[in-house]
Design an enzyme around this catalytic site. Structure first.
Site, short mmCIF file in Angstrom:
data_model
loop_
_atom_site.label_atom_id
_atom_site.label_comp_id
_atom_site.label_asym_id
_atom_site.label_seq_id
_atom_site.Cartn_x
_atom_site.Cartn_y
_atom_site.Cartn_z
N LYS A 38 0.86 -1.18 0.00
CA LYS A 38 0.00 0.00 0.00
C LYS A 38 0.89 1.22 0.00
O LYS A 38 1.83 1.32 0.80
CB LYS A 38 -0.87 -0.02 1.28
CG LYS A 38 -1.81 1.14 1.40
CD LYS A 38 -3.18 0.78 0.87
CE LYS A 38 -4.00 2.00 0.54
NZ LYS A 38 -3.72 2.63 -0.75
N LYS A 64 5.38 3.42 8.35
CA LYS A 64 4.22 4.30 8.57
C LYS A 64 2.94 3.47 8.63
O LYS A 64 2.13 3.62 9.53
CB LYS A 64 4.14 5.29 7.41
CG LYS A 64 2.98 6.24 7.45
CD LYS A 64 2.91 7.09 6.18
CE LYS A 64 4.27 7.63 5.80
NZ LYS A 64 4.20 8.66 4.77
N LYS A 67 5.45 2.09 -3.06
CA LYS A 67 5.34 3.44 -3.63
C LYS A 67 5.58 3.30 -5.13
O LYS A 67 6.24 2.36 -5.57
CB LYS A 67 6.42 4.36 -3.02
CG LYS A 67 6.10 5.82 -3.13
CD LYS A 67 5.13 6.29 -2.07
CE LYS A 67 4.70 7.71 -2.28
NZ LYS A 67 3.90 8.22 -1.15
N ASP A 110 -0.30 10.79 -4.46
CA ASP A 110 0.82 11.46 -3.80
C ASP A 110 1.03 12.75 -4.59
O ASP A 110 0.08 13.22 -5.25
CB ASP A 110 2.08 10.57 -3.81
CG ASP A 110 3.21 11.12 -2.93
OD1 ASP A 110 3.07 11.11 -1.70
OD2 ASP A 110 4.23 11.58 -3.47
P1 NDP Z 1 0.55 17.98 -4.07
O1 NDP Z 1 1.01 17.61 -5.44
O2 NDP Z 1 -0.89 18.18 -3.82
O3 NDP Z 1 1.32 19.30 -3.58
C1 NDP Z 1 2.70 19.35 -3.51
C2 NDP Z 1 3.10 20.74 -3.06
O4 NDP Z 1 4.50 20.75 -2.79
C3 NDP Z 1 2.87 21.79 -4.13
O5 NDP Z 1 2.62 23.03 -3.54
C4 NDP Z 1 4.22 21.81 -4.85
O6 NDP Z 1 4.51 23.01 -5.54
C5 NDP Z 1 5.17 21.64 -3.69
N1 NDP Z 1 6.40 21.02 -4.16
C6 NDP Z 1 6.54 19.87 -4.87
N2 NDP Z 1 7.83 19.66 -5.16
C7 NDP Z 1 8.52 20.70 -4.62
C8 NDP Z 1 9.88 21.06 -4.57
N3 NDP Z 1 10.82 20.29 -5.14
N4 NDP Z 1 10.23 22.19 -3.90
C9 NDP Z 1 9.29 22.97 -3.32
N5 NDP Z 1 7.96 22.69 -3.34
C10 NDP Z 1 7.60 21.57 -3.98
O7 NDP Z 1 1.16 16.85 -3.11
P2 NDP Z 1 0.70 16.43 -1.64
O8 NDP Z 1 0.25 17.63 -0.90
O9 NDP Z 1 -0.18 15.27 -1.78
O10 NDP Z 1 2.08 15.88 -1.04
C11 NDP Z 1 3.00 16.73 -0.35
C12 NDP Z 1 3.93 15.89 0.49
O11 NDP Z 1 3.17 15.11 1.42
C13 NDP Z 1 4.80 14.88 -0.26
O12 NDP Z 1 6.03 14.73 0.41
C14 NDP Z 1 4.00 13.59 -0.14
O13 NDP Z 1 4.79 12.43 -0.30
C15 NDP Z 1 3.49 13.73 1.29
N6 NDP Z 1 2.34 12.90 1.61
C16 NDP Z 1 1.17 13.04 0.93
C17 NDP Z 1 0.09 12.27 1.28
C18 NDP Z 1 -1.25 12.45 0.66
O14 NDP Z 1 -2.23 11.88 1.17
N7 NDP Z 1 -1.40 13.24 -0.39
C19 NDP Z 1 0.19 11.23 2.33
C20 NDP Z 1 1.44 11.25 3.05
C21 NDP Z 1 2.47 12.04 2.66
P3 NDP Z 1 4.48 23.05 -7.16
O15 NDP Z 1 3.02 23.07 -7.50
O16 NDP Z 1 5.21 24.28 -7.52
O17 NDP Z 1 5.17 21.79 -7.63
#
Ligand code: NDP
Length: 453
Positions: free
Chosen positions: A97, A121, A133, A173
């Protein structure tokens, strides 16, 4: 790994040298493994039943890695080629998962570290889920809905062979939200002629769960609330800096606002906004429309709310606040950022993103003895509600928003308690150590029970 008369540090070094040889150049994977092994090696030295069975070597080698070519046709009729991956890390406690990430910089190193983290996790949630993943170097930015759909269909055309409700259940993700998950699900249904719940994070119309979208961000805030409560404090009246403006950042902000905290920042990969008046519910609704409907940039916030400032090419860690919620991406906080946060009086860091703090930053938090919730615990709410989505799909039944939210809060409180159980060091709670040991024990016990397979 032989322990002999070696010290803990020597055993850790020996193990990491071998690991680095087996995984050359994979710095993120090496970092994630080192963070866990630094707590697990001393624990194993005190617990011979784990030590003898080579569990660390076995647990740091993914069960299987699948890579495939993804060809799709863009809106101009051009054929495009990307690379797809699925890392199935460990399924000792349940089906694999973990999410799918679509981002131009995705490489196998990232997915190996994320699948490894996911294993512990998922164990912490208490639900029967193994770790995996996947994703692609496909860049969703600027693509039309139809291009996204065609890419998702091409991706699933390969992936469908390797997944199933009892085998591997992917989710979203970075770059993969309910729109993408639902397109992937549609293609799975077309290819198998089955509406089997093989993905989570689906649109509500096709079997998604209420609160799944909000769960990671809400969960990170519930975790912070538990940690503060353990010190007789609460979120009300605290200031918070949040990075990112995607799914996790937006819903962490929503819950922080609801709990009476003041959210000062949000960001994307181009820069961050600072609103000294606080981002309130109304402003957050505007951000949701900006990010989720129009797919705009966070810099547009200052045109709408001129009291705010935009810092191009910078991250929000220099802004003074009580709490920090890194919710964008890996290694977005380095040692200098962490020192600045501590100098500014930051009391608590809860990681919404995966591995957002590098190891030097974590040492700074621990030396300053602030509250630090590592990603594998703080952001476990997302996969926990994915587990609840699987349970609802199996029952062919839906829980209400309140029912799912209550279960999420219970799961986050349980994770907090388990971290306290294994991480208490005098009057300091080392949540990182607590999360690593509690997550490890459940998977390790299952591996011992299953034998050497
Ligand atoms: P989204 O795609 O919805 O949002 C990602 C955000 O992070 C955007 O604002 C993006 O900006 C920014 N971002 C991405 N890459 C970079 C970078 N290299 N430097 C700076 N900003 C960056 O993703 P999520 O919110 O779903 O995920 C965010 C984090 O949370 C990740 O690490 C993910 O693995 C983790 N996560 C997510 C889960 C989920 O349920 N969605 C569960 C557990 C963990 P831009 O639009 O400019 O790329």
């Amino acid at each position: 790994m032989e322990f002999g008369n070696l010290s803990t540090d020597q055993v850790l070094d020996q193990f990491m040298q071998g690991f680095a040889r087996r995984n050359p150049g994979e710095e993120n994977f090496q970092q994630a493994v080192h963070e866990l092994a630094a707590d697990i090696v001393p624990f194993m030295m005190q617990h011979p039943k784990y030590r003898k069975m080579h569990l660390l070597e076995r647990l740091t080698e993914p069960d299987r890695i699948i890579t495939f070519r993804v060809n799709w046709v863009d809106d101009h009729g051009c054929i495009r080629t990307n690379r797809g991956y699925r890392v199935q890390h460990n399924n000792s406690i349940g089906p694999y998962k973990g999410g799918l990430r679509f981002h131009k910089d995705v490489k196998l190193d990232d997915l190996k570290f994320l699948a490894f983290e996911q294993t512990f996790k998922n164990s912490l949630t208490g639900l029967p889920m193994g770790g995996a993943k996947g994703g692609s170097d496909f860049n969703p930015k600027g693509k039309s809905d139809l291009e996204i759909m065609r890419f998702c269909q091409a991706f699933m055309t390969h992936l469908y062979r390797y997944i199933g409700p009892h085998t591997d259940v992917p989710a979203g993700d970075i770059g993969v939200g309910s729109r993408e998950v639902s397109f992937l699900y549609g293609q799975f249904k077309r290819m198998t002629n089955e509406l089997t719940p093989v993905l989570t994070g689906k649109d509500l119309a096709v079997g998604g769960s209420l609160i799944r979208m909000e769960a990671t961000g809400y969960g990170a805030v519930y975790m912070a609330a538990n940690m503060l409560e353990a010190k007789g404090e609460s979120l009300a009246g605290k200031t918070a800096i949040v990075s990112g403006s995607g799914n996790v950042a937006v819903y962490a902000s929503e819950k922080l606002i609801e709990k009476g905290a003041k959210v000062l920042t949000l960001s994307d990969s181009a820069g961050f906004i600072f609103d000294k008046d606080g981002i309130d519910s109304e402003k957050l609704e505007w951000i949701k429309e900006l990010k989720f409907e129009r797919r705009g940039r966070i810099s547009e916030y200052v045109d709408q709310f001129p009291n705010a400032e935009y810092f191009e090419g910078e991250r929000p860690w220099k802004i003074q606040a009580d709490l920090a919620f890194p919710c964008a991406t890996q290694n977005e906080i380095d040692e200098a950022d962490a020192k600045q946060m501590i100098a500014n009086g930051c009391q608590l860091v809860a990681e919404g993103a995966n591995m957002p703090s590098n190891e030097a930053a974590i040492r700074v938090y621990q030396d300053a003895r602030i509250m630090f919730a590592p990603a594998k615990a703080a952001n476990a709410g997302g996969v926990a509600v994915s587990g609840l989505e699987m349970a609802q799909n199996s029952m062919r039944y839906h829980w209400s928003r309140e029912e799912v939210d209550t279960k999420l809060q219970t799961i986050m409180a349980d994770i907090h308690n388990r971290m306290v159980e294994y991480g208490t060091e005098g009057d300091y709670i080392n949540y990182q150590k607590g999360a690593n040991i509690a997550g490890f024990i459940k998977v390790a016990d299952a591996m011992l029970a299953l034998g050497v397979i």
